[in-house]
Scaffold this active site. Structure first.
Site, mmCIF file in Angstrom:
data_model
loop_
_atom_site.group_PDB
_atom_site.id
_atom_site.type_symbol
_atom_site.label_atom_id
_atom_site.label_comp_id
_atom_site.label_asym_id
_atom_site.label_seq_id
_atom_site.Cartn_x
_atom_site.Cartn_y
_atom_site.Cartn_z
ATOM 1 C CG ASP A 129 -5.551 6.722 -1.497
ATOM 2 O OD1 ASP A 129 -4.685 6.425 -0.645
ATOM 3 O OD2 ASP A 129 -6.575 6.041 -1.673
ATOM 4 C CB CYS A 167 -5.351 -25.562 7.345
ATOM 5 S SG CYS A 167 -6.203 -25.827 8.916
ATOM 6 N N GLY A 215 -11.447 3.768 0.291
ATOM 7 C CA GLY A 215 -12.441 4.510 1.059
ATOM 8 C C GLY A 215 -13.706 3.732 1.329
ATOM 9 C CB CYS A 269 -8.537 -28.832 9.442
ATOM 10 S SG CYS A 269 -9.421 -27.341 9.956
ATOM 11 C CD GLN A 323 -10.246 7.146 -1.616
ATOM 12 O OE1 GLN A 323 -11.373 7.108 -1.114
ATOM 13 N NE2 GLN A 323 -9.217 6.444 -1.134
ATOM 14 C CG ASP A 368 -5.832 -5.503 1.710
ATOM 15 O OD1 ASP A 368 -6.484 -4.745 0.962
ATOM 16 O OD2 ASP A 368 -5.483 -5.168 2.863
ATOM 17 C CG ASP A 399 -0.276 -0.022 2.528
ATOM 18 O OD1 ASP A 399 0.948 0.216 2.582
ATOM 19 O OD2 ASP A 399 -0.959 -0.254 3.545
ATOM 20 C CB SER A 400 0.210 4.693 -0.852
ATOM 21 O OG SER A 400 -0.826 5.080 0.056
ATOM 22 N N GLY A 401 1.032 3.651 2.230
ATOM 23 C CA GLY A 401 1.331 4.208 3.551
ATOM 24 C C GLY A 401 0.312 5.244 3.975
ATOM 25 N N GLY A 402 -0.462 5.735 3.003
ATOM 26 C CA GLY A 402 -1.390 6.819 3.296
ATOM 27 C C GLY A 402 -2.446 6.456 4.333
ATOM 28 C CG PHE A 403 -5.903 3.094 5.394
ATOM 29 C CD1 PHE A 403 -7.153 3.576 5.063
ATOM 30 C CD2 PHE A 403 -5.796 2.216 6.467
ATOM 31 C CE1 PHE A 403 -8.283 3.190 5.780
ATOM 32 C CE2 PHE A 403 -6.913 1.827 7.187
ATOM 33 C CZ PHE A 403 -8.158 2.321 6.835
ATOM 34 C CB CYS A 453 -10.210 -27.232 6.414
ATOM 35 S SG CYS A 453 -8.868 -26.032 6.321
ATOM 36 C CG HIS A 507 -8.962 -22.946 9.859
ATOM 37 N ND1 HIS A 507 -9.383 -24.008 9.082
ATOM 38 C CD2 HIS A 507 -10.044 -22.143 10.011
ATOM 39 C CE1 HIS A 507 -10.656 -23.862 8.794
ATOM 40 N NE2 HIS A 507 -11.085 -22.746 9.341
#
Lengths: 374, 374
Positions: B145, B305, B215, B308, B188, B265, B91-95, B303, B334
């Site tokens: 952003d 994993c 957003g 499980c 946005q 994500d 990510d850009s770091g902005g959030f 599952c 899991h």
């Protein structure tokens, strides 16, 4: 037939052998990772296997309180519960209970104590401890003993040892023999050679599948610990495994292997791994130290563990600084791998009759250190 | 040539495709586990791979502060550092910076902020963020952003969006094209359809390798979030991947996939896993709940994993009660596996034109629940 131990070679007092159990064979000397509460902290069972471990230890005190012995039994035993099909040794619970100052009351038949978790009252006697370990499905059951503090007077050590020997007999009576399972006696007597020899005699009269040295690594120091092994090495039965409980540093292991010890357990590699301390072929490092921040080398270049194969020291340093779980995971993994490497190296050296030079070489590398480790 | 996305099939608005990058191909729809500080919390890279994940996300804000972008570059980039050879999106770091209430000051050119770790001063501009992501060696770079809070007035949303669009252009100019790498723009406009459409137009005029919806998932609710996807689905370029940032629950994923989203994500599966919450084919369980203490069944029988396959619910319950690290490890594992299973199932369904019935079946199993889960 109960579990057996078979000698493959000796080198001085040192022995290479094979422990044959219902849950598979384990080459000795061997180091047992500590899986206190049915898990080696921070490790999947696959990860533990990948370190080369052949047998793990469980703590009866913790397991009897949580999840409880009956619950473990209802899930098919400790092996199934924790996904460890190899042998498991459980301690008797005594050592942890004795450490509950103020919460436990010792009498001649056992010990009554309060759970550190919820204050509930419990009792351990030689019989109860053996029964609990049976429910856990321990491959190797340990007798309940009293581990006196250090230092202690010879009189106190003697009466404690004598009670432990009586308990050892009661434990033997309570133990249900099963093919490939076994019960180990525990030698006590603090730092008094004569008491320790009398303890061995008492245990041998009862007869066990293995003999542990208890009451050591409790503050007496490495020199005294080695002296106590030497005081008894000629008295131990030659055809049974010898287990030094709660030991220790890699150097303790090497010195004890040279003195005829076959089995070890210790929280050191796992606990140290969680706090950033690394045991390596070049000595002990603290991965939090700023000198590792820019270090682009593997932690221990010859090591086969995941961290050493895939990551640089600077990454481990970062993980510990950022308090990321992966730091403890990778370093526990490494430390356990290093312990297994040291012990497996000792075994190979015994088989080739060169243990002294192996130990000298390992110690020389520790002393040499690491160039970034100034 | 920059990274590309290739459609394999559509089913209604839903798309199955392949993201082709310098670090390998990823089938879409895809869920990206969050590896904030160069590690998916509690997971080795091997474990992350075993969940079926094809691409992971790193957080520029955390990485620029610790270990630092130059340090990551000196170790050969994020892929090498964290043992993830597949694609990585940063990510850009902005959030994260915008969330530092009181510690950051926004201006028309960027944002100045203090580190939450040591109070040191830093600055992010569109150019700096792109440069940092270049140093990290991100396969996919996100534009800087501003993500306005929710709710926000239309006027505020508009001026914020317009600034973000200007920044998107500056990010594009700063980005150094490399074969198989790419830069994603971020749509946005809060919950205002017209603003979102204008945002897309502005981004398409600049041109990006992918388009993210930002957003959202900030408190507006699933219905409004879906409405915003629908408000723009006909305006998004058909031949580029669409990434819904920070989303969400398995149900959010299914609903969004049906609305044409290709990438996701979210910290939800990893964070929930650390606190004992399990996402399963039968709904969400809290493994700390006493009803699991005696439960001898696998957490989610179908599952694949590790947990499980090898352990019972009673063991997971025990691990969380005993605060053992293996609880968070196995449950993170899991949850990530379950997320990948849901998304892979959606992809298979799209390829066969039966996404609606797949989603209906998954939801029916959730609603049905588990017999022990009363």
């Amino acid at each position: 037939m109960s579990l057996t131990w078979e000698a493959k070679a000796t080198d001085g007092y040192a022995r290479a052998g094979t422990l044959k159990t219902a849950h598979g064979d384990v080459p000795t000397p061997t180091f047992m990772p500590v899986g206190t509460a049915a898990t080696v902290k921070g490790m999947t069972a696959d990860a533990v296997r990948s370190t080369g471990a052949g047998i793990v230890l469980g703590n009866t005190y913790h397991l009897m309180l949580r999840p409880g012995a009956d619950k473990v039994a209802s899930f098919g035993g400790l092996h199934k519960l924790m996904d460890w099909s190899g042998p498991i040794l459980t301690d008797s619970g005594g050592f942890q209970v004795m450490s509950l100052a103020g919460l436990r009351k010792l009498d001649k038949d056992g010990v009554t104590f309060q759970s550190h978790i919820d204050g509930s009252k419990h009792r351990l006697t030689p019989e109860i401890s053996v029964q609990i370990q049976h429910k856990l499905d321990a491959t190797i059951t340990m007798v309940l003993d009293e581990c006196p503090p250090f230092p202690v007077t010879e009189e106190q050590a003697q009466s404690s040892m004598e009670m432990s020997m009586r308990w050892a007999g009661l434990s033997r009576d309570a133990f249900v023999p099963r093919d490939g399972y076994g019960l180990f006696g525990i030698v006590q007597g603090s730092v008094f050679p004569d008491l320790r020899r009398r303890s061995i005699d008492a245990l041998m009269q009862i007869g066990f599948e293995g003999y542990a040295l208890g009451g050591l690594a409790v503050g007496e120091g490495q020199e005294m610990m080695f002296a106590m092994i030497e005081a008894t090495w000629d008295h131990m039965p030659a055809d049974k495994p010898r287990y030094l409980m709660g030991v220790g540093t890699p150097d303790d292991l090497l010195g004890s292997i040279a003195r005829g010890i076959d089995m070890f357990d210790c929280v050191m590699p796992t606990r140290a791994g969680r706090t950033g301390r690394a045991f390596t072929s070049r000595g002990i490092f603290n991965m939090r130290n700023a000198r590792f921040a820019d270090d682009g080398r593997p932690l221990d270049p010859g090591c086969t563990c995941l961290g050493c194969q895939r990551h640089v020291r600077g990454y481990l340093h970062h993980l510990f600084r950022a308090e990321e779980m992966l730091g403890p995971i990778l370093l526990t993994w490494h430390n356990l791998t290093y312990y297994q490497t040291v012990v497996a190296g000792a075994r190979a050296a015994i088989l080739e009759g060169r243990l002294d030079s192996y130990i000298a070489a390992v110690r020389a590398r520790w002393a040499e250190g690491d160039q970034a480790d100034g």
